[in-house]
Design a protein around this motif. Structure first.
Motif, PDB file in Angstrom:
ATOM      1  N   ASP A  27       6.171   1.315   4.059  1.00 12.69           N
ATOM      2  CA  ASP A  27       4.855   1.602   4.634  1.00 12.69           C
ATOM      3  C   ASP A  27       4.795   2.947   5.362  1.00 12.69           C
ATOM      4  O   ASP A  27       3.712   3.500   5.553  1.00 12.69           O
ATOM      5  N   LYS A  28       5.952   3.494   5.779  1.00 13.53           N
ATOM      6  CA  LYS A  28       5.945   4.742   6.529  1.00 13.53           C
ATOM      7  C   LYS A  28       6.125   5.979   5.652  1.00 13.53           C
ATOM      8  O   LYS A  28       5.638   7.044   5.986  1.00 13.53           O
ATOM      9  N   LYS A  29       6.848   5.846   4.546  1.00  8.81           N
ATOM     10  CA  LYS A  29       7.079   6.993   3.660  1.00  8.81           C
ATOM     11  C   LYS A  29       5.801   7.290   2.889  1.00  8.81           C
ATOM     12  O   LYS A  29       5.199   6.413   2.295  1.00  8.81           O
ATOM     13  N   VAL A  30       5.394   8.562   2.904  1.00  7.28           N
ATOM     14  CA  VAL A  30       4.131   8.960   2.293  1.00  7.28           C
ATOM     15  C   VAL A  30       4.389  10.055   1.263  1.00  7.28           C
ATOM     16  O   VAL A  30       5.110  11.026   1.530  1.00  7.28           O
ATOM     17  N   GLY A  87      11.494   0.588   7.422  1.00  7.63           N
ATOM     18  CA  GLY A  87      10.052   0.505   7.237  1.00  7.63           C
ATOM     19  C   GLY A  87       9.519   1.543   6.274  1.00  7.63           C
ATOM     20  O   GLY A  87       8.347   1.902   6.325  1.00  7.63           O
ATOM     21  N   LYS A  88      10.399   2.036   5.379  1.00  5.08           N
ATOM     22  CA  LYS A  88       9.999   3.129   4.495  1.00  5.08           C
ATOM     23  C   LYS A  88       8.916   2.743   3.508  1.00  5.08           C
ATOM     24  O   LYS A  88       8.189   3.611   3.033  1.00  5.08           O
ATOM     25  N   THR A 110       1.309   5.629   0.140  1.00  5.22           N
ATOM     26  CA  THR A 110       2.552   5.137   0.708  1.00  5.22           C
ATOM     27  C   THR A 110       3.522   4.780  -0.412  1.00  5.22           C
ATOM     28  O   THR A 110       3.146   4.673  -1.581  1.00  5.22           O
ATOM     29  N   ARG A 127       4.906   1.945  -0.910  1.00  6.89           N
ATOM     30  CA  ARG A 127       4.573   0.631  -1.464  1.00  6.89           C
ATOM     31  C   ARG A 127       3.546   0.759  -2.593  1.00  6.89           C
ATOM     32  O   ARG A 127       3.693   0.165  -3.668  1.00  6.89           O
ATOM     33  N   THR A 179      -2.810  11.284  -0.600  1.00  4.91           N
ATOM     34  CA  THR A 179      -1.588  10.666  -0.078  1.00  4.91           C
ATOM     35  C   THR A 179      -1.548   9.207  -0.488  1.00  4.91           C
ATOM     36  O   THR A 179      -2.590   8.563  -0.662  1.00  4.91           O
TER      37      THR A 179
END
Length: 142
Positions: free
Chosen positions: A69-72, A66-67, A87, A89, A85
Protein backbone atom coordinates in the motif's frame (compact mmCIF):
# COMPACT_ATOMS: atom_id res chain seq x y z
CA UNK A 1 54.23 -6.25 -23.26
CA UNK A 2 51.27 -8.17 -21.94
CA UNK A 3 47.97 -8.33 -23.75
CA UNK A 4 44.71 -8.08 -21.92
CA UNK A 5 42.57 -11.19 -22.23
CA UNK A 6 39.05 -10.42 -23.40
CA UNK A 7 36.67 -13.38 -23.69
CA UNK A 8 34.82 -13.40 -26.98
CA UNK A 9 32.48 -16.38 -26.85
CA UNK A 10 29.56 -15.67 -24.53
CA UNK A 11 27.16 -18.59 -24.75
CA UNK A 12 23.77 -17.40 -23.53
CA UNK A 13 21.65 -20.00 -21.78
CA UNK A 14 17.95 -19.78 -20.93
CA UNK A 15 17.06 -19.85 -17.23
CA UNK A 16 13.56 -20.33 -15.79
CA UNK A 17 12.72 -18.80 -12.40
CA UNK A 18 9.47 -19.33 -10.51
CA UNK A 19 8.56 -16.14 -8.62
CA UNK A 20 5.85 -17.75 -6.48
CA UNK A 21 6.48 -16.92 -2.81
CA UNK A 22 9.69 -14.98 -3.56
CA UNK A 23 10.40 -11.53 -2.15
CA UNK A 24 10.44 -8.93 -4.94
CA UNK A 25 13.79 -7.28 -4.15
CA UNK A 26 15.71 -10.50 -3.55
CA UNK A 27 14.29 -12.00 -6.74
CA UNK A 28 15.15 -8.86 -8.73
CA UNK A 29 18.78 -8.78 -7.56
CA UNK A 30 19.28 -12.43 -8.53
CA UNK A 31 17.64 -11.90 -11.94
CA UNK A 32 19.69 -8.74 -12.61
CA UNK A 33 22.90 -10.56 -11.72
CA UNK A 34 22.09 -13.43 -14.11
CA UNK A 35 21.10 -11.02 -16.89
CA UNK A 36 24.42 -9.18 -16.59
CA UNK A 37 26.42 -12.42 -16.45
CA UNK A 38 28.06 -11.80 -13.09
CA UNK A 39 27.73 -15.50 -12.22
CA UNK A 40 30.08 -16.46 -15.05
CA UNK A 41 33.88 -16.50 -14.79
CA UNK A 42 34.05 -14.71 -18.16
CA UNK A 43 32.07 -11.67 -16.91
CA UNK A 44 32.99 -8.48 -18.71
CA UNK A 45 31.19 -5.34 -17.48
CA UNK A 46 31.08 -3.62 -20.87
CA UNK A 47 29.80 -6.58 -22.93
CA UNK A 48 26.55 -8.46 -23.30
CA UNK A 49 27.57 -11.72 -21.64
CA UNK A 50 24.56 -12.68 -19.51
CA UNK A 51 21.82 -15.26 -19.95
CA UNK A 52 18.17 -15.04 -20.95
CA UNK A 53 15.81 -15.19 -17.96
CA UNK A 54 12.17 -16.31 -18.02
CA UNK A 55 10.21 -15.43 -14.85
CA UNK A 56 6.86 -17.16 -14.33
CA UNK A 57 4.13 -16.63 -11.71
CA UNK A 58 4.89 -12.91 -11.45
CA UNK A 59 1.50 -12.29 -9.86
CA UNK A 60 2.43 -14.40 -6.82
CA UNK A 61 5.52 -12.43 -5.77
CA UNK A 62 5.68 -11.14 -2.18
CA UNK A 63 6.27 -7.60 -0.97
CA UNK A 64 7.35 -7.27 2.65
CA UNK A 65 6.15 -4.81 5.24
CA UNK A 66 3.58 -2.27 4.13
CA UNK A 67 4.95 -1.98 0.60
CA UNK A 68 1.75 -3.23 -1.01
CA UNK A 69 0.00 0.00 0.00
CA UNK A 70 2.94 2.39 0.50
CA UNK A 71 5.00 1.72 -2.64
CA UNK A 72 3.82 3.93 -5.49
CA UNK A 73 4.58 3.61 -9.20
CA UNK A 74 4.35 6.84 -11.17
CA UNK A 75 4.41 7.49 -14.89
CA UNK A 76 3.99 10.57 -17.04
CA UNK A 77 1.52 10.51 -19.94
CA UNK A 78 3.09 13.43 -21.78
CA UNK A 79 0.18 15.80 -21.18
CA UNK A 80 -0.18 18.63 -18.68
CA UNK A 81 -1.26 17.24 -15.35
CA UNK A 82 -0.66 13.76 -16.71
CA UNK A 83 1.27 12.29 -13.77
CA UNK A 84 -0.45 8.98 -13.02
CA UNK A 85 0.23 7.00 -9.84
CA UNK A 86 -0.81 3.58 -8.61
CA UNK A 87 0.10 1.53 -5.56
CA UNK A 88 1.92 -1.79 -5.72
CA UNK A 89 -1.29 -3.64 -4.83
CA UNK A 90 -3.11 -2.18 -7.84
CA UNK A 91 -0.11 -2.73 -10.11
CA UNK A 92 0.17 -6.40 -9.07
CA UNK A 93 -3.50 -6.95 -9.84
CA UNK A 94 -3.51 -5.13 -13.19
CA UNK A 95 -0.11 -6.01 -14.69
CA UNK A 96 2.16 -8.07 -12.41
CA UNK A 97 4.83 -8.42 -15.13
CA UNK A 98 5.64 -4.72 -14.99
CA UNK A 99 6.32 -4.80 -11.25
CA UNK A 100 9.17 -7.29 -11.69
CA UNK A 101 10.42 -5.62 -14.87
CA UNK A 102 10.54 -2.25 -13.09
CA UNK A 103 12.47 -3.69 -10.13
CA UNK A 104 15.01 -5.47 -12.36
CA UNK A 105 15.43 -2.58 -14.82
CA UNK A 106 16.41 -0.27 -11.96
CA UNK A 107 19.27 -2.64 -11.07
CA UNK A 108 20.73 -2.79 -14.59
CA UNK A 109 23.30 -0.35 -15.99
CA UNK A 110 21.91 2.78 -17.56
CA UNK A 111 22.51 3.38 -21.25
CA UNK A 112 22.66 1.25 -24.40
CA UNK A 113 24.01 -1.86 -22.71
CA UNK A 114 21.33 -1.79 -20.02
CA UNK A 115 18.58 -1.53 -22.63
CA UNK A 116 20.03 -4.47 -24.57
CA UNK A 117 20.27 -6.54 -21.39
CA UNK A 118 16.66 -5.67 -20.53
CA UNK A 119 15.43 -7.28 -23.76
CA UNK A 120 16.67 -10.66 -22.45
CA UNK A 121 14.17 -10.59 -19.57
CA UNK A 122 10.84 -12.33 -20.20
CA UNK A 123 8.21 -12.08 -17.45
CA UNK A 124 4.82 -13.82 -17.38
CA UNK A 125 1.98 -13.49 -14.86
CA UNK A 126 1.02 -17.17 -14.94
CA UNK A 127 2.85 -20.49 -15.08
CA UNK A 128 2.66 -20.77 -18.88
CA UNK A 129 5.38 -19.37 -21.13
CA UNK A 130 6.14 -19.70 -24.87
CA UNK A 131 9.85 -20.47 -24.44
CA UNK A 132 9.70 -24.26 -24.07
CA UNK A 133 11.63 -24.71 -27.34
CA UNK A 134 14.68 -23.01 -25.78
CA UNK A 135 14.70 -25.66 -23.01
CA UNK A 136 15.28 -23.27 -20.08
CA UNK A 137 17.01 -24.63 -16.98
CA UNK A 138 14.99 -24.38 -13.76
CA UNK A 139 16.76 -22.29 -11.10
CA UNK A 140 15.71 -22.55 -7.45
CA UNK A 141 16.07 -19.36 -5.41
CA UNK A 142 16.13 -19.90 -1.66
Amino acid sequence: MFKTYVPENHDAKWILIDAEGQTLGRLATKVASILRGKHKPTFTPNELCGDFVVVINAGKVNLTGGKLDKKVYTRYTGYQGGLKTETARVALNKHPERVIEHAVFGMLPKGRLGRRIHTRLKVYAGAEHPHAAQQPEQLEIK
